[in-house]
Scaffold this motif. Sequence first.
Motif, short mmCIF file in Angstrom:
data_model
loop_
_atom_site.label_atom_id
_atom_site.label_comp_id
_atom_site.label_asym_id
_atom_site.label_seq_id
_atom_site.Cartn_x
_atom_site.Cartn_y
_atom_site.Cartn_z
N GLN A 1 0.82 -1.21 0.00
CA GLN A 1 0.00 0.00 0.00
C GLN A 1 0.86 1.27 0.00
O GLN A 1 0.57 2.21 -0.71
CB GLN A 1 -0.95 -0.06 1.21
CG GLN A 1 -1.97 1.04 1.27
CD GLN A 1 -1.61 2.09 2.31
OE1 GLN A 1 -0.84 1.85 3.23
NE2 GLN A 1 -2.18 3.26 2.15
N LYS A 2 1.96 1.29 0.75
CA LYS A 2 2.82 2.48 0.81
C LYS A 2 3.84 2.55 -0.31
O LYS A 2 4.50 3.57 -0.48
CB LYS A 2 3.54 2.55 2.16
CG LYS A 2 2.61 2.92 3.29
CD LYS A 2 3.39 3.16 4.57
CE LYS A 2 2.44 3.59 5.67
NZ LYS A 2 3.14 3.84 6.93
N PHE A 3 4.02 1.47 -1.05
CA PHE A 3 5.00 1.41 -2.14
C PHE A 3 4.33 0.84 -3.39
O PHE A 3 4.72 -0.23 -3.88
CB PHE A 3 6.20 0.56 -1.73
CG PHE A 3 6.87 1.02 -0.47
CD1 PHE A 3 7.79 2.06 -0.50
CD2 PHE A 3 6.57 0.42 0.75
CE1 PHE A 3 8.40 2.49 0.67
CE2 PHE A 3 7.18 0.85 1.93
CZ PHE A 3 8.09 1.89 1.89
N PRO A 4 3.31 1.51 -3.92
CA PRO A 4 2.52 0.93 -5.01
C PRO A 4 3.29 0.71 -6.31
O PRO A 4 2.89 -0.11 -7.12
CB PRO A 4 1.39 1.94 -5.22
CG PRO A 4 1.91 3.22 -4.67
CD PRO A 4 2.84 2.84 -3.56
N ASN A 5 4.40 1.40 -6.50
CA ASN A 5 5.15 1.27 -7.75
C ASN A 5 6.39 0.39 -7.62
O ASN A 5 7.20 0.32 -8.54
CB ASN A 5 5.54 2.66 -8.28
CG ASN A 5 4.31 3.49 -8.58
OD1 ASN A 5 3.32 2.97 -9.10
ND2 ASN A 5 4.35 4.76 -8.23
N VAL A 6 6.53 -0.29 -6.46
CA VAL A 6 7.68 -1.17 -6.25
C VAL A 6 7.17 -2.61 -6.28
O VAL A 6 6.21 -2.96 -5.59
CB VAL A 6 8.37 -0.87 -4.88
CG1 VAL A 6 9.55 -1.79 -4.66
CG2 VAL A 6 8.78 0.59 -4.80
N ILE B 1 6.81 -6.54 -5.55
CA ILE B 1 6.95 -7.28 -4.29
C ILE B 1 8.34 -7.91 -4.21
O ILE B 1 8.96 -7.92 -3.15
CB ILE B 1 5.83 -8.33 -4.14
CG1 ILE B 1 4.49 -7.61 -3.91
CG2 ILE B 1 6.12 -9.27 -2.98
CD1 ILE B 1 3.28 -8.51 -3.84
N ALA B 2 8.85 -8.39 -5.33
CA ALA B 2 10.20 -8.98 -5.34
C ALA B 2 11.24 -7.97 -4.89
O ALA B 2 12.17 -8.30 -4.15
CB ALA B 2 10.52 -9.50 -6.74
N ASP B 3 11.07 -6.71 -5.30
CA ASP B 3 12.04 -5.67 -4.93
C ASP B 3 11.89 -5.22 -3.48
O ASP B 3 12.78 -4.59 -2.92
CB ASP B 3 11.92 -4.46 -5.86
CG ASP B 3 12.41 -4.76 -7.27
OD1 ASP B 3 13.16 -5.76 -7.44
OD2 ASP B 3 12.04 -4.02 -8.19
N LEU B 4 10.76 -5.53 -2.86
CA LEU B 4 10.55 -5.15 -1.45
C LEU B 4 11.33 -6.07 -0.51
O LEU B 4 11.57 -5.72 0.64
CB LEU B 4 9.06 -5.23 -1.09
CG LEU B 4 8.17 -4.20 -1.77
CD1 LEU B 4 6.70 -4.50 -1.48
CD2 LEU B 4 8.52 -2.79 -1.32
N GLY B 5 11.68 -7.25 -0.99
CA GLY B 5 12.44 -8.19 -0.17
C GLY B 5 11.59 -8.93 0.84
O GLY B 5 12.11 -9.41 1.84
N GLN B 6 10.27 -9.02 0.61
CA GLN B 6 9.40 -9.74 1.54
C GLN B 6 8.90 -11.03 0.92
O GLN B 6 8.73 -11.12 -0.31
CB GLN B 6 8.21 -8.86 1.93
CG GLN B 6 8.63 -7.64 2.73
CD GLN B 6 7.64 -7.27 3.80
OE1 GLN B 6 6.45 -7.19 3.56
NE2 GLN B 6 8.15 -7.01 4.99
N LYS B 7 8.70 -12.02 1.77
CA LYS B 7 8.15 -13.29 1.32
C LYS B 7 6.63 -13.17 1.41
O LYS B 7 6.08 -13.05 2.51
CB LYS B 7 8.66 -14.42 2.20
CG LYS B 7 8.18 -15.78 1.74
CD LYS B 7 8.76 -16.89 2.58
CE LYS B 7 8.18 -18.21 2.13
NZ LYS B 7 8.60 -19.29 3.01
#
Length: 160
Positions: free
Chosen positions: A55-60, A62-68
Amino acid sequence: CCLPECDCMWSGWIDVTYPDGSDRNSGDYETFENIWKNNSSWECAKVENISCRAQKFPNVSIADLGQKVECSVDVGLICNNKDQQIGGIIPMPVCLNYEINVCCTPNKPECLPPPSTTSTTTSTASPTTSSVSPPVSTTTATPTTGETHSSTTPTTTTTT
């Protein structure tokens, strides 16, 4: 087959849960089950496609967020705090708040598959066991010549 009112329709971004950052056993659960619990009028017969984002990073991505995170047409989105590692976009190992956008076949009678007209039969199979007994020796005598023939034959027993 091809009624325009039965085309897959995007829901818009849905966010029905918020992760509890203080509980390792918590997370963010934008599952179809949670969506139906929170919005009983949601009309989705079949999810055909899904898009998930933080929600806070709509243009990133999920792979780039580093979360599973699991994002699938089968369950929706599942993010467990206990699966997260320190690093990536956030300094603490907890799930970000995610939202999903799903493309659904509308839950209208004309869009649902027709009821099956064939009958189905349910049967339960009995367990089958197979065993080989020790070989059985047989001796036969040929009456005209007096010759003796000996053979050994294994016997197989199958039970159902």
